[in-house]
Scaffold this motif. Structure first.
Motif, PDB file in Angstrom:
ATOM      1  N   PRO A 134       0.813  -1.217   0.000  1.00  0.00           N
ATOM      2  CA  PRO A 134       0.000   0.000   0.000  1.00  0.00           C
ATOM      3  C   PRO A 134       0.849   1.269   0.000  1.00  0.00           C
ATOM      4  CG  PRO A 134      -0.849  -1.564   1.591  1.00  0.00           C
ATOM      5  CD  PRO A 134       0.441  -2.125   1.101  1.00  0.00           C
ATOM      6  N   LEU A 135       2.006   1.221   0.668  1.00  0.00           N
ATOM      7  CA  LEU A 135       2.855   2.410   0.695  1.00  0.00           C
ATOM      8  C   LEU A 135       3.348   2.740  -0.713  1.00  0.00           C
ATOM      9  CD1 LEU A 135       4.075   4.544   2.538  1.00  0.00           C
ATOM     10  CD2 LEU A 135       6.084   3.089   2.815  1.00  0.00           C
ATOM     11  N   PHE A 171       1.721   2.403  -3.304  1.00  0.00           N
ATOM     12  CA  PHE A 171       0.623   3.062  -4.007  1.00  0.00           C
ATOM     13  C   PHE A 171       0.395   4.482  -3.482  1.00  0.00           C
ATOM     14  CE2 PHE A 171      -0.428  -1.343  -4.984  1.00  0.00           C
ATOM     15  CZ  PHE A 171      -0.842  -1.260  -6.298  1.00  0.00           C
ATOM     16  N   VAL A 172       0.600   4.658  -2.187  1.00  0.00           N
ATOM     17  CA  VAL A 172       0.296   5.953  -1.575  1.00  0.00           C
ATOM     18  C   VAL A 172       1.373   6.995  -1.866  1.00  0.00           C
ATOM     19  CG1 VAL A 172       0.037   7.147   0.643  1.00  0.00           C
ATOM     20  CG2 VAL A 172      -1.151   4.988   0.250  1.00  0.00           C
TER      21      VAL A 172
END
Lengths: 252, 225, 284
Positions: free
Chosen positions: B64-65, B67-68
């Motif tokens: 997720p990081l 993507f963020v």
């Protein structure tokens, strides 16, 4: 920040709260998967860790094995097992159980090892049986480190369960890969935010649990020592405990 | 095996990609964590903020990081920079704690006697405290190195090439040998980095060599995914 | 009565801790094993409750070979006090004292009530009952350790350097307390120390050990001071120097007692009691 408001809108969009791709459904999948994996891994690792911690045997092997397992990239293990057993939830279960074992095992046996040898010697000398030593002394005193191990394992499984969506229709990770395929950045980012929130919430819960399981009398909070005690070991013990348990470990 | 032999060039290229992605985070995180760790140890307030922040950052899953980060810093989704920055952040998150613990591990008597013989705060840090916390720092850096090498592979699923690409490619085309080659190469690279750190430790800290069986001063529990 | 019969102990690493040791420890008396580190004194003590099993020889308690007793059961019947108290850090004072009775199946209420009484016995305020060991001073921890050792009202009390880690003032207090307790309770006490002063103060029977569990001399404090068996004993107890080697000097019309360094130790007076030959150390 436009991207983030898109992502938040995606999360709040009622359309994403119903059907086979509903957020609550994906979230519960993610949680159930994590829980089951942890249960299986614990059932294997905790008794084994207690045995290693109590007897001191097999420690070298455990250290080497878990050290080695740590160097193995999850994605590689996941894809390899998926090729063997086929696409589906079996591969993630196998791969993640294998990866969750080392931190739990380490938490279990280091918890026992961190206990002052003299405390255990005294327990034996006053007439506790080996089983009583394990139950009444080693498990309560080793619990904080065991919970620390479970905390690492949980974070690791939550994180890797996201990656598991690469080989199985499972959990919140689906949003990331589905969004990646359709170039829907709001979905990717929304899904990512959900996973991060989940991880942080669980981290917070574990931090709380860890505070509670430190046996009273051992925690640094109770330092109302009257005169300068000369019992050196008992005074330094809580420090080394916090050094070890304080480390919120794990990975993603 | 035949796949490996006929694709040695590809594997080598991915190894080089992997080194390019993993080396900067390992080096950078040490440089960044040093002052932060010192700050965390120095003041009560900064300690709470820095260590809590590091703990939370460390809990953020890597995928997720990846993507963020682009949304925060404006890089492209498939930019290698995302991977490098994300892994640097993880390294810092871990090493800040280690640096602070390491400085803590220096005997108070040693610190005081260093001041007593006339070290200034600055020179005492560089010539006494830092070298003496070396073993703890080394243990931390070994964990960072191994987990960074392992985490770089995750970037492959968003299209940042590394040894992880052998996993995604092997999975999609059903080539077991490719995945196994990727696993072996990744673990090998991790061991190589680890070995290099141990060697550097011996050269830089000759006084620790006779210390008998290597006991880790600060048990650091870490798993990479 | 505890009897050692040609007991030897060789540890797995090859060190011979005790070599052919024989001794009778009379009931209701305090026997002090004294020697420097490596003399095997702790090993000897730990053989009595089978924390260590001898390599050869046997140990009997009241005529029964302890080898025939299950270690766990044996230990629950013998009081044990160690240096640094060995208290369980996660249990309160009262629960620590009640540990062994609870293991033996005493109802919890009863065990706690008994434990409170024991706190009185060892001179601890009942308000400390709910504290944790880490909240006590070193001296208080040792008192709790003694209370725990007495909790099952054992005939035998083993004490392994129990006052070794507290400061001298507290140590003197605890020593006095133990003398008082022993007068009241009349246990068979086996006490290990490296401090000869402590041995002379507490012991009815002193066993001076040298390297490898060899007995250098056994006897009452008076015996040992008056007739040291050899050079080793004499130098160990300091009979040849300092404040134990006293001589008389005439000062005016009185005899002053002076030690070997020339420091005045006291003056001669008429005898306080007919059998006190060697002064306070030997007489109690």
């Amino acid at each position: 920040m436009n991207l983030f408001s898109d992502a938040v809108n995606w999360i709040l969009d009622p359309a994403n709260w119903v059907g086979i791709n509903a957020i609550p459904l994906r979230l519960s999948q993610h949680l159930v998967f994590t829980l089951v994996t942890l249960l299986i891994a614990s059932a294997i690792a905790i008794p084994l860790g207690f045995l290693i911690g109590h007897t001191g045997r097999g420690r070298g092997l455990a250290v080497t094995t878990s050290g080695g397992l740590r160097a193995i990239p999850t994605l590689g293990l996941l894809t390899l097992v998926a090729l063997w057993v086929g696409i589906g939830v079996v591969a993630p279960y196998v791969a993640l159980t294998v990866l969750a074992i080392p931190p739990i095992l380490a938490g279990a046996y280091t918890g026992f090892e961190a206990i002052d040898r003299r405390t255990i010697d005294a327990a034996r000398a006053v007439g506790m049986s080996e089983l009583q030593i394990v139950r009444k002394v080693e498990i309560p005193l080793g619990l904080p480190l065991l919970i620390g191990g479970l905390r690492s394992a949980t974070l690791q499984v939550i994180a890797t369960a996201t990656l598991a969506a690469y080989v199985a229709d499972l959990g919140l990770g689906r949003y990331l890969f589905a969004g990646l395929k359709t170039r829907d950045y709001a979905e990717m980012l929304g899904g990512s935010i959900l996973v991060i929130l989940l991880a942080l919430v669980l981290e917070g819960i574990f931090a709380l649990i860890q505070r509670f399981v430190v046996p009273r009398g051992v925690s640094g909070r109770l330092k109302t020592r009257q005169s300068g005690s000369t019992a050196g070991s008992t005074s330094t013990e809580p420090d080394s405990h916090s050094l070890r348990t304080g480390r919120p470990t794990a990975a993603r | 095996m035949t796949w490996v032999l006929s694709n040695l060039g590809l594997i080598w290229a991915r190894i080089l990609d992997h080194v390019v992605l993993s080396l900067p985070p390992i080096v950078l995180c040490f440089v960044i964590a040093l002052p932060l760790g010192w700050l965390a140890r120095r003041y009560r307030v900064s300690r709470g903020i820095i260590l809590t922040g590091a703990g939370l950052l460390y809990a953020v899953p890597s995928l997720p990081l990846f993507f963020v980060l682009p949304a925060v810093i404006g890089t492209g989704l498939r930019s290698p920079l995302n991977v490098i920055i994300a892994l640097t952040l993880y390294g810092v998150a871990l090493m800040v704690r280690v640096v602070s613990d390491g400085l803590d591990s220096v005997d108070a008597d040693v610190r005081q006697s260093a001041s007593a013989v006339g070290y200034s705060a600055w020179s005492r840090f560089w010539q006494v405290e830092l070298p003496l916390s070396g073993p703890v720092l080394l243990a931390g850096m070994r964990v960072v190195a191994v987990s960074t090498v392992s985490l770089v592979t995750v970037g492959a699923v968003i299209g940042v090439q590394s040894l992880g690409s052998l996993f995604t490619d092997g999975f999609q085309r059903g080539i077991q040998a490719e995945i196994i080659a990727g696993l072996v190469a990744t673990v090998g690279l991790a061991l190589l980095f680890d070995g290099a750190l141990v060697l550097a430790g011996r050269l830089l800290m000759p006084w620790t060599r006779k210390a008998g069986p290597a006991r880790r001063t600060a048990p650091i529990e870490v798993s990479a995914a | 009565m505890i009897e050692f019969r040609s007991v030897s102990k060789r540890f797995p690493d090859g060190t011979l801790a005790v070599d052919d040791f024989s001794l009778v420890l009379p009931s209701h008396q305090t026997t002090v094993l004294v020697g420097s580190s490596g003399s095997g004194k702790t090993t000897l003590l730990r053989m009595i409750n089978r924390m260590v099993d001898p390599t050869s020889g046997s140990i009997e308690i009241d005529g029964e070979n302890i080898n025939s007793l299950a270690p766990v059961k044996l230990r629950r019947g013998i009081g044990y006090v160690m240096q640094n108290s060995g208290l369980l850090p996660h249990r309160t004072v009262i629960d620590n004292v009640a540990t062994v009775p609870l293991l033996r199946g005493t109802p919890k209420r009863q065990a706690r009530a008994d434990a409170l009484t024991l706190l009185d016995t060892v001179g601890l305020d009942r308000s400390l009952a709910d504290r944790y060991p880490s909240q006590l001073s070193g001296g208080q921890q040792q008192r709790v350790g003694v209370a725990r050792g007495l909790a099952v009202d054992p005939n035998i009390l083993l004490m392994d350097e129990p006052f070794g880690a507290v400061d001298p003032i507290v140590r003197a207090e605890l020593q006095e307390e133990l003398l008082r307790l022993q007068k009241e309770l009349d246990k068979t006490v086996v006490f290990v120390t490296h401090d000869i002063e402590e041995a002379f103060l507490l012991g009815d029977q002193i066993v001076i050990l040298r390297e490898g569990g060899h007995v250098a001399q056994v006897g009452s404090p008076a015996d040992i001071l008056a007739n040291p068996a050899d050079e080793f004993v004499s130098s160990f107890v300091g009979a040849d120097r300092g404040r134990r080697a006293l001589h008389l000097e005439r000062h005016g019309d009185r005899d002053a007692v002076v030690d070997s360094d020339g420091r005045l130790a006291g003056v001669l007076t008429s005898r306080p009691a007919p059998d006190a030959v060697l002064g306070a150390e030997g007489s109690r």
